[in-house]
Design a protein around this motif. Sequence first.
Motif, PDB file in Angstrom:
ATOM      1  N   GLN A  36       0.785  -1.226   0.000  1.00  0.00           N
ATOM      2  CA  GLN A  36       0.000   0.000   0.000  1.00  0.00           C
ATOM      3  C   GLN A  36       0.823   1.285   0.000  1.00  0.00           C
ATOM      4  O   GLN A  36       0.324   2.324  -0.418  1.00  0.00           O
ATOM      5  CB  GLN A  36      -0.924   0.022   1.231  1.00  0.00           C
ATOM      6  N   ARG A  37       2.077   1.239   0.475  1.00  0.00           N
ATOM      7  CA  ARG A  37       2.822   2.473   0.723  1.00  0.00           C
ATOM      8  C   ARG A  37       4.282   2.344   0.298  1.00  0.00           C
ATOM      9  O   ARG A  37       4.816   1.244   0.187  1.00  0.00           O
ATOM     10  CB  ARG A  37       2.785   2.841   2.220  1.00  0.00           C
ATOM     11  N   THR A  64       6.928   8.143   5.345  1.00  0.00           N
ATOM     12  CA  THR A  64       6.077   7.619   4.281  1.00  0.00           C
ATOM     13  C   THR A  64       5.955   8.642   3.167  1.00  0.00           C
ATOM     14  O   THR A  64       5.677   9.817   3.417  1.00  0.00           O
ATOM     15  CB  THR A  64       4.676   7.290   4.824  1.00  0.00           C
ATOM     16  N   ALA A 121       3.854  10.094   0.390  1.00  0.00           N
ATOM     17  CA  ALA A 121       2.410  10.101   0.154  1.00  0.00           C
ATOM     18  C   ALA A 121       2.080  10.005  -1.333  1.00  0.00           C
ATOM     19  O   ALA A 121       2.839  10.452  -2.197  1.00  0.00           O
ATOM     20  CB  ALA A 121       1.805  11.378   0.739  1.00  0.00           C
ATOM     21  N   ALA A 122       0.917   9.424  -1.604  1.00  0.00           N
ATOM     22  CA  ALA A 122       0.312   9.410  -2.947  1.00  0.00           C
ATOM     23  C   ALA A 122       1.232   8.823  -4.009  1.00  0.00           C
ATOM     24  O   ALA A 122       1.349   9.360  -5.123  1.00  0.00           O
ATOM     25  CB  ALA A 122      -0.107  10.826  -3.336  1.00  0.00           C
ATOM     26  N   ILE A 123       1.905   7.733  -3.656  1.00  0.00           N
ATOM     27  CA  ILE A 123       2.777   7.050  -4.612  1.00  0.00           C
ATOM     28  C   ILE A 123       2.313   5.606  -4.737  1.00  0.00           C
ATOM     29  O   ILE A 123       2.059   4.939  -3.728  1.00  0.00           O
ATOM     30  CB  ILE A 123       4.247   7.105  -4.168  1.00  0.00           C
ATOM     31  N   ALA A 124       2.207   5.113  -5.963  1.00  0.00           N
ATOM     32  CA  ALA A 124       1.790   3.730  -6.198  1.00  0.00           C
ATOM     33  C   ALA A 124       2.975   2.798  -5.977  1.00  0.00           C
ATOM     34  O   ALA A 124       3.961   2.866  -6.729  1.00  0.00           O
ATOM     35  CB  ALA A 124       1.258   3.575  -7.616  1.00  0.00           C
ATOM     36  N   ASP A 152       8.288   6.875  -9.446  1.00  0.00           N
ATOM     37  CA  ASP A 152       7.043   6.104  -9.529  1.00  0.00           C
ATOM     38  C   ASP A 152       6.508   6.104 -10.951  1.00  0.00           C
ATOM     39  O   ASP A 152       5.375   5.703 -11.206  1.00  0.00           O
ATOM     40  CB  ASP A 152       6.001   6.667  -8.574  1.00  0.00           C
ATOM     41  N   GLU A 191       5.963   8.783 -12.640  1.00  0.00           N
ATOM     42  CA  GLU A 191       5.396  10.108 -12.888  1.00  0.00           C
ATOM     43  C   GLU A 191       6.350  11.225 -12.484  1.00  0.00           C
ATOM     44  O   GLU A 191       6.377  12.286 -13.109  1.00  0.00           O
ATOM     45  CB  GLU A 191       4.089  10.273 -12.112  1.00  0.00           C
ATOM     46  N   ARG A 199      11.029  15.786  -3.985  1.00  0.00           N
ATOM     47  CA  ARG A 199      10.639  15.629  -5.382  1.00  0.00           C
ATOM     48  C   ARG A 199      11.467  16.585  -6.227  1.00  0.00           C
ATOM     49  O   ARG A 199      11.545  17.786  -5.924  1.00  0.00           O
ATOM     50  CB  ARG A 199       9.151  15.918  -5.550  1.00  0.00           C
TER      51      ARG A 199
END
Length: 301
Positions: free
Chosen positions: A170-171, A178, A180-183, A197, A199, A207
């Motif tokens: 999931q993470r 953690t 966030a919002a990464i597959a 990821d 993207e 980032r």
Amino acid sequence: MDLEGLSAEDVRVLSDVYATDGTRLFCRNQLITGVDVVSFEVLPGDYVDRYEHSSKQPHGGYGKDRLRLYLGASSFQQPRGYVSDEQRQRLNALSPARLRALGAHFGTDGSQVLYFSDCHVLEADAPSFEPLGQGFARDAQRVYSGRHPLRDADVRTFEVLSDGYARDAQRVFFFSQTLAAIAPAAFRTLGGGCATDGEAVYHGMNRLGGADVETFEILSGQDLARDATHVWSLSYGFAPITLGVNGALEVLGEGYLLVNGVLHWGHQELEAERATFEVLRDGYARDAHHGFYQGQLLGST
């Protein structure tokens, strides 16, 4: 280390802080009293007491004899920094005779687990505890990054990647944090402390704004990265330098770059004479008129 009166053959170095002459043990230049030299051994990890860092007492190093555990020149019975009552009880309950290293980060005496770097006893299940590499570990119930439980991590699907990154179903994690919002399924490491990821590109938790995933690459051995139109100095901030479509990049070493004909250190432009500029070593450079250290004029600060 001052070992006056001993012949050179008597002295044996055990680690970066410990040495022995066969009958005595020294932590740097301090004699450790009460230690059983015959059974003493150095364990992995390094301890730095931040509260005593400015003192002249030795600090650092981790070892044990058959009776005690040692932090530098001090046994756990005389800790120099703050230790909670709960931690003190756990530390004192550790068995030096049974303590064994589990890789470079953790140790166990069979009933408790010790994190070497800051000598913290984990609330972990010792029988099921296993190190996973890069300071990660797990037991039957939890995943750990160093001393910190990753409370959202799934023990069953957790896997360590590289450069401090890990993931479960999931993470995505960077050490104890953690992202966030990464597959997780699409996440992969790129080397040089970077990952993607698909993207965006990340360096640690940062980032890299504007990075093009398709053309992004690590410049081997330089601690630099680039894509088709930008370059990043990964050690000295993450603001990109724009190359442009036809931009030229020359890596000069020690963090110095020639970008589109302009001298840089990291992303900072240098007021230096290009024709006479040369990189020296350890962050130093010069031109015909000035010396520089990490991009700054010598004597300017």
